[in-house]
Design a protein around this motif. Structure first.
Motif, PDB file in Angstrom:
ATOM      1  N   ARG A  99      22.464  34.505  62.809  1.00 22.32           N
ATOM      2  CA  ARG A  99      23.802  34.613  62.234  1.00 22.32           C
ATOM      3  C   ARG A  99      24.491  35.874  62.724  1.00 22.32           C
ATOM      4  N   ASN A 110      31.405  35.423  61.079  1.00 21.67           N
ATOM      5  CA  ASN A 110      31.265  34.352  60.082  1.00 21.67           C
ATOM      6  C   ASN A 110      30.620  33.108  60.688  1.00 21.67           C
ATOM      7  N   TRP A 121      20.728  35.693  53.534  1.00 16.88           N
ATOM      8  CA  TRP A 121      21.906  36.528  53.736  1.00 16.88           C
ATOM      9  C   TRP A 121      21.559  37.989  53.846  1.00 16.88           C
ATOM     10  N   SER A 163      28.787  36.713  54.437  1.00 20.37           N
ATOM     11  CA  SER A 163      27.548  37.493  54.461  1.00 20.37           C
ATOM     12  C   SER A 163      26.747  37.381  53.165  1.00 20.37           C
ATOM     13  N   ASN A 168      27.406  37.957  61.082  1.00 19.78           N
ATOM     14  CA  ASN A 168      28.286  38.067  59.921  1.00 19.78           C
ATOM     15  C   ASN A 168      29.680  38.558  60.298  1.00 19.78           C
TER      16      ASN A 168
END
Length: 124
Positions: free
Chosen positions: A73, A78, A53, A30, A75
């Motif tokens: 994404r 991952n 991020w 992250s 987090n």
């Protein structure tokens, strides 16, 4: 160290879709900006998309894929994704995932960590 493993490449007809995934291991995922790059035979590697991020995750795209590709994404997993729609023969390339602490470095292609790549082939 951050290890990146891409998947999801394959053969698709023009106009079709693919979703690429990149799973990261090692350091705290992250805290890294992530990006996708591609390299076609005989051509230089080029930037495709990047995501920061931070909360709210800013995204960046090359002009050639804007409106067709979406980077995202998760987090908790991952994982960074590249949803590719309306694929064209010129999108065919090896696609690489990359990571860096700073999104500007990702956009510039000066990433600290790189995956091994996944092949995308688009038939006309």
């Amino acid at each position: 160290q951050v290890q990146l493993v891409e998947s999801g490449g394959g053969l698709v007809q023009a106009g079709g879709s693919l979703r690429l995934s990149c799973v990261a291991s090692g350091r705290t995922f992250s805290q890294y900006a992530m990006g996708w790059f591609r390299q076609a035979p005989g051509k230089e590697r080029e930037f495709v998309a990047a995501i920061s991020w931070s909360v709210g995750s800013s995204t960046y795209y090359s002009d050639s894929v804007k409106g067709r590709f979406t980077i995202s994404r998760d987090n908790a997993k991952n994982t960074v994704y590249l949803q590719m729609n309306s694929l064209k023969p010129e999108d065919a390339a090896v696609y690489y995932c990359a990571a860096h602490q700073v999104v500007e470095a990702v956009v510039a292609g000066t990433c600290r960590y790189w995956g091994q790549g996944t092949q995308v082939t688009v038939s006309s």
